[in-house]
Design a protein around this motif. Structure first.
Motif, PDB file in Angstrom:
ATOM      1  N   PRO A   4       1.318  16.008   5.001  1.00  0.00           N
ATOM      2  CA  PRO A   4       1.918  16.005   3.664  1.00  0.00           C
ATOM      3  C   PRO A   4       1.953  14.632   3.007  1.00  0.00           C
ATOM      4  O   PRO A   4       2.323  14.513   1.848  1.00  0.00           O
ATOM      5  N   ILE A   5       1.592  13.578   3.754  1.00  0.00           N
ATOM      6  CA  ILE A   5       1.645  12.221   3.215  1.00  0.00           C
ATOM      7  C   ILE A   5       0.314  11.890   2.553  1.00  0.00           C
ATOM      8  O   ILE A   5      -0.732  11.916   3.200  1.00  0.00           O
ATOM      9  N   PRO A   6       0.297  11.599   1.255  1.00  0.00           N
ATOM     10  CA  PRO A   6      -0.968  11.303   0.576  1.00  0.00           C
ATOM     11  C   PRO A   6      -1.557   9.975   1.039  1.00  0.00           C
ATOM     12  O   PRO A   6      -0.839   9.061   1.439  1.00  0.00           O
ATOM     13  N   ALA A   7      -2.873   9.881   0.989  1.00  0.00           N
ATOM     14  CA  ALA A   7      -3.548   8.643   1.367  1.00  0.00           C
ATOM     15  C   ALA A   7      -3.211   7.536   0.372  1.00  0.00           C
ATOM     16  O   ALA A   7      -3.006   7.792  -0.819  1.00  0.00           O
ATOM     17  N   LEU A   8      -3.131   6.311   0.866  1.00  0.00           N
ATOM     18  CA  LEU A   8      -2.887   5.175  -0.011  1.00  0.00           C
ATOM     19  C   LEU A   8      -4.150   4.864  -0.802  1.00  0.00           C
ATOM     20  O   LEU A   8      -5.243   4.802  -0.246  1.00  0.00           O
ATOM     21  N   ARG A   9      -3.994   4.660  -2.101  1.00  0.00           N
ATOM     22  CA  ARG A   9      -5.152   4.444  -2.962  1.00  0.00           C
ATOM     23  C   ARG A   9      -5.167   3.069  -3.624  1.00  0.00           C
ATOM     24  O   ARG A   9      -6.084   2.747  -4.363  1.00  0.00           O
ATOM     25  N   SER A  10      -4.154   2.264  -3.373  1.00  0.00           N
ATOM     26  CA  SER A  10      -4.120   0.943  -3.998  1.00  0.00           C
ATOM     27  C   SER A  10      -3.234   0.007  -3.193  1.00  0.00           C
ATOM     28  O   SER A  10      -2.406   0.440  -2.384  1.00  0.00           O
ATOM     29  N   GLY A  11      -3.400  -1.285  -3.445  1.00  0.00           N
ATOM     30  CA  GLY A  11      -2.546  -2.270  -2.810  1.00  0.00           C
ATOM     31  C   GLY A  11      -1.101  -2.112  -3.219  1.00  0.00           C
ATOM     32  O   GLY A  11      -0.183  -2.349  -2.430  1.00  0.00           O
ATOM     33  N   GLU A  12      -0.883  -1.684  -4.452  1.00  0.00           N
ATOM     34  CA  GLU A  12       0.484  -1.501  -4.937  1.00  0.00           C
ATOM     35  C   GLU A  12       1.191  -0.378  -4.176  1.00  0.00           C
ATOM     36  O   GLU A  12       2.375  -0.480  -3.847  1.00  0.00           O
ATOM     37  N   GLN A  13       0.470   0.690  -3.883  1.00  0.00           N
ATOM     38  CA  GLN A  13       1.046   1.769  -3.083  1.00  0.00           C
ATOM     39  C   GLN A  13       1.434   1.266  -1.702  1.00  0.00           C
ATOM     40  O   GLN A  13       2.482   1.626  -1.167  1.00  0.00           O
ATOM     41  N   PHE A  14       0.571   0.438  -1.127  1.00  0.00           N
ATOM     42  CA  PHE A  14       0.848  -0.116   0.196  1.00  0.00           C
ATOM     43  C   PHE A  14       2.092  -0.994   0.155  1.00  0.00           C
ATOM     44  O   PHE A  14       2.965  -0.913   1.013  1.00  0.00           O
ATOM     45  N   ARG A  15       2.202  -1.826  -0.886  1.00  0.00           N
ATOM     46  CA  ARG A  15       3.371  -2.685  -1.036  1.00  0.00           C
ATOM     47  C   ARG A  15       4.647  -1.841  -1.177  1.00  0.00           C
ATOM     48  O   ARG A  15       5.668  -2.134  -0.558  1.00  0.00           O
ATOM     49  N   ASN A  16       4.578  -0.789  -1.980  1.00  0.00           N
ATOM     50  CA  ASN A  16       5.745   0.071  -2.172  1.00  0.00           C
ATOM     51  C   ASN A  16       6.150   0.760  -0.875  1.00  0.00           C
ATOM     52  O   ASN A  16       7.340   0.932  -0.587  1.00  0.00           O
ATOM     53  N   PHE A  17       5.155   1.157  -0.088  1.00  0.00           N
ATOM     54  CA  PHE A  17       5.454   1.800   1.191  1.00  0.00           C
ATOM     55  C   PHE A  17       6.196   0.843   2.114  1.00  0.00           C
ATOM     56  O   PHE A  17       7.171   1.210   2.769  1.00  0.00           O
ATOM     57  N   LEU A  18       5.752  -0.409   2.150  1.00  0.00           N
ATOM     58  CA  LEU A  18       6.363  -1.391   3.046  1.00  0.00           C
ATOM     59  C   LEU A  18       7.768  -1.784   2.611  1.00  0.00           C
ATOM     60  O   LEU A  18       8.588  -2.182   3.439  1.00  0.00           O
ATOM     61  N   THR A  19       8.050  -1.693   1.324  1.00  0.00           N
ATOM     62  CA  THR A  19       9.329  -2.195   0.813  1.00  0.00           C
ATOM     63  C   THR A  19      10.328  -1.093   0.483  1.00  0.00           C
ATOM     64  O   THR A  19      11.412  -1.370  -0.021  1.00  0.00           O
ATOM     65  N   THR A  20       9.981   0.158   0.771  1.00  0.00           N
ATOM     66  CA  THR A  20      10.882   1.273   0.488  1.00  0.00           C
ATOM     67  C   THR A  20      11.491   1.799   1.781  1.00  0.00           C
ATOM     68  O   THR A  20      10.770   2.193   2.699  1.00  0.00           O
ATOM     69  N   VAL A  21      12.810   1.780   1.856  1.00  0.00           N
ATOM     70  CA  VAL A  21      13.503   2.319   3.027  1.00  0.00           C
ATOM     71  C   VAL A  21      13.650   3.824   2.838  1.00  0.00           C
ATOM     72  O   VAL A  21      14.387   4.287   1.967  1.00  0.00           O
ATOM     73  N   GLU A  22      12.939   4.596   3.646  1.00  0.00           N
ATOM     74  CA  GLU A  22      12.931   6.046   3.493  1.00  0.00           C
ATOM     75  C   GLU A  22      14.008   6.724   4.330  1.00  0.00           C
ATOM     76  O   GLU A  22      14.535   7.769   3.949  1.00  0.00           O
ATOM     77  N   ILE A  23      14.305   6.159   5.496  1.00  0.00           N
ATOM     78  CA  ILE A  23      15.302   6.752   6.385  1.00  0.00           C
ATOM     79  C   ILE A  23      16.351   5.686   6.693  1.00  0.00           C
ATOM     80  O   ILE A  23      16.123   4.812   7.531  1.00  0.00           O
ATOM     81  N   PRO A  24      17.493   5.706   6.012  1.00  0.00           N
ATOM     82  CA  PRO A  24      18.512   4.679   6.258  1.00  0.00           C
ATOM     83  C   PRO A  24      19.121   4.807   7.645  1.00  0.00           C
ATOM     84  O   PRO A  24      19.148   5.889   8.241  1.00  0.00           O
ATOM     85  N   CYS A  25      19.593   3.682   8.160  1.00  0.00           N
ATOM     86  CA  CYS A  25      20.224   3.645   9.479  1.00  0.00           C
ATOM     87  C   CYS A  25      21.568   2.936   9.356  1.00  0.00           C
ATOM     88  O   CYS A  25      21.658   1.855   8.772  1.00  0.00           O
ATOM     89  N   ASP A  26      22.614   3.540   9.907  1.00  0.00           N
ATOM     90  CA  ASP A  26      23.952   2.953   9.830  1.00  0.00           C
ATOM     91  C   ASP A  26      24.208   1.927  10.925  1.00  0.00           C
ATOM     92  O   ASP A  26      25.081   1.078  10.789  1.00  0.00           O
ATOM     93  N   ASN A  27      23.464   2.016  12.014  1.00  0.00           N
ATOM     94  CA  ASN A  27      23.711   1.130  13.155  1.00  0.00           C
ATOM     95  C   ASN A  27      22.406   0.448  13.570  1.00  0.00           C
ATOM     96  O   ASN A  27      21.809   0.783  14.590  1.00  0.00           O
ATOM     97  N   VAL A  28      21.969  -0.501  12.740  1.00  0.00           N
ATOM     98  CA  VAL A  28      20.761  -1.271  13.055  1.00  0.00           C
ATOM     99  C   VAL A  28      21.143  -2.413  13.987  1.00  0.00           C
ATOM    100  O   VAL A  28      22.007  -3.228  13.663  1.00  0.00           O
ATOM    101  N   THR A  29      20.507  -2.462  15.146  1.00  0.00           N
ATOM    102  CA  THR A  29      20.794  -3.509  16.127  1.00  0.00           C
ATOM    103  C   THR A  29      19.533  -4.326  16.374  1.00  0.00           C
ATOM    104  O   THR A  29      18.453  -3.768  16.571  1.00  0.00           O
ATOM    105  N   THR A  30      19.680  -5.637  16.338  1.00  0.00           N
ATOM    106  CA  THR A  30      18.550  -6.533  16.547  1.00  0.00           C
ATOM    107  C   THR A  30      18.459  -6.935  18.012  1.00  0.00           C
ATOM    108  O   THR A  30      19.443  -7.363  18.609  1.00  0.00           O
ATOM    109  N   PHE A  31      17.275  -6.781  18.569  1.00  0.00           N
ATOM    110  CA  PHE A  31      16.999  -7.205  19.936  1.00  0.00           C
ATOM    111  C   PHE A  31      15.938  -8.293  19.895  1.00  0.00           C
ATOM    112  O   PHE A  31      14.948  -8.187  19.171  1.00  0.00           O
ATOM    113  N   GLY A  32      16.133  -9.337  20.691  1.00  0.00           N
ATOM    114  CA  GLY A  32      15.171 -10.425  20.753  1.00  0.00           C
ATOM    115  C   GLY A  32      15.391 -11.463  19.671  1.00  0.00           C
ATOM    116  O   GLY A  32      16.302 -11.355  18.846  1.00  0.00           O
ATOM    117  N   GLY A  33      14.541 -12.481  19.700  1.00  0.00           N
ATOM    118  CA  GLY A  33      14.662 -13.563  18.737  1.00  0.00           C
ATOM    119  C   GLY A  33      15.669 -14.606  19.187  1.00  0.00           C
ATOM    120  O   GLY A  33      16.145 -14.594  20.329  1.00  0.00           O
TER     121      GLY A  33
END
Length: 212
Positions: free
Chosen positions: A19-48
């Motif tokens: 159901p996910i359409p193919a990316l057709r432009s760089g702008e679509q790719f940028r939007n995909f990377l910067t859009t949070v689709e599934i929010p998380c209430d308990n994000v925990t950072t490991f490492g660093g």
């Protein structure tokens, strides 16, 4: 035997609706990377930092729906580069961690009770491949994710986190999973993956997007 019928039958089985359409432009790719689709209430950072380098941390969602339970959770990690902070902290959290990196010239070993290291890289085939870091490039052992899961004795089990920091080899991993191992892909709860792109992504968004 009707080989034509067999070929047609195999071809029909290979068609999977996505159901996910193919990316057709760089702008679509940028939007995909910067859009949070599934929010998380308990994000925990490991490492660093302070144990590891800046940029080596990965976010893991510990919301109850993902059921990441110490003592039962399983992590596969690809790309160490002598920074064990993510793997050590996941192991200390209580997960069984399988870590892979053929570029460090370190033999396979048991690093800690919950952390086992293998000097094998990730790819879309079993064999060797010229890979490395910096000036240290040479032919090294690689294998498919499905094979590595079987060798680790985790076949058929849910995999809580797969970390990929492998300098474009994530493309081999994704290609293999999507075309050859969809049943294994379905067992992975979260991917913490470094994405290679020339787009600049706000750090706040990037931190929330790297767990998919």
């Amino acid at each position: 035997m009707d080989f034509t019928a067999k070929a047609e039958e195999k071809s029909d089985d290979s068609h999977v609706f996505c159901p996910i359409p193919a990316l057709r432009s760089g702008e679509q790719f940028r939007n995909f990377l910067t859009t949070v689709e599934i929010p998380c209430d308990n994000v925990t950072t490991f490492g660093g930092p302070p144990r590891g380098k800046k940029g080596s941390s990965k976010n893991v969602c510990l919301d109850g729906r993902f059921d990441v339970i110490p003592g039962r959770c399983v992590v596969f990690s690809f790309g160490i580069n002598h920074d064990w902070s993510f793997e050590d902290e996941m192991a200390e959290f209580g997960c069984k961690v399988f870590a892979y990196d053929p570029t460090m010239d370190v033999e396979s070993h048991q690093r800690s009770p919950n952390l086992q290291f293998f000097s094998t890289g990730i790819s879309n085939y079993n064999g060797t491949k010229v890979i490395g870091m910096g000036k240290n490039w040479k032919e090294r052992k690689v294998d498919r994710f499905e094979n590595l899961v079987k060798e680790a004795g985790m076949e058929g089990r849910p995999i809580d986190v797969v970390k990929l920091d492998v300098e474009l080899s994530e493309l081999d991993f994704l290609q293999d999973m999507l075309f050859n191992s969809r049943h294994v892909l379905g067992s992975i709860k979260q991917l913490a993956m470094e994405i290679h792109s020339h787009f600049r992504i706000p750090s706040k968004v990037a931190g929330r997007r790297n767990s998919l």
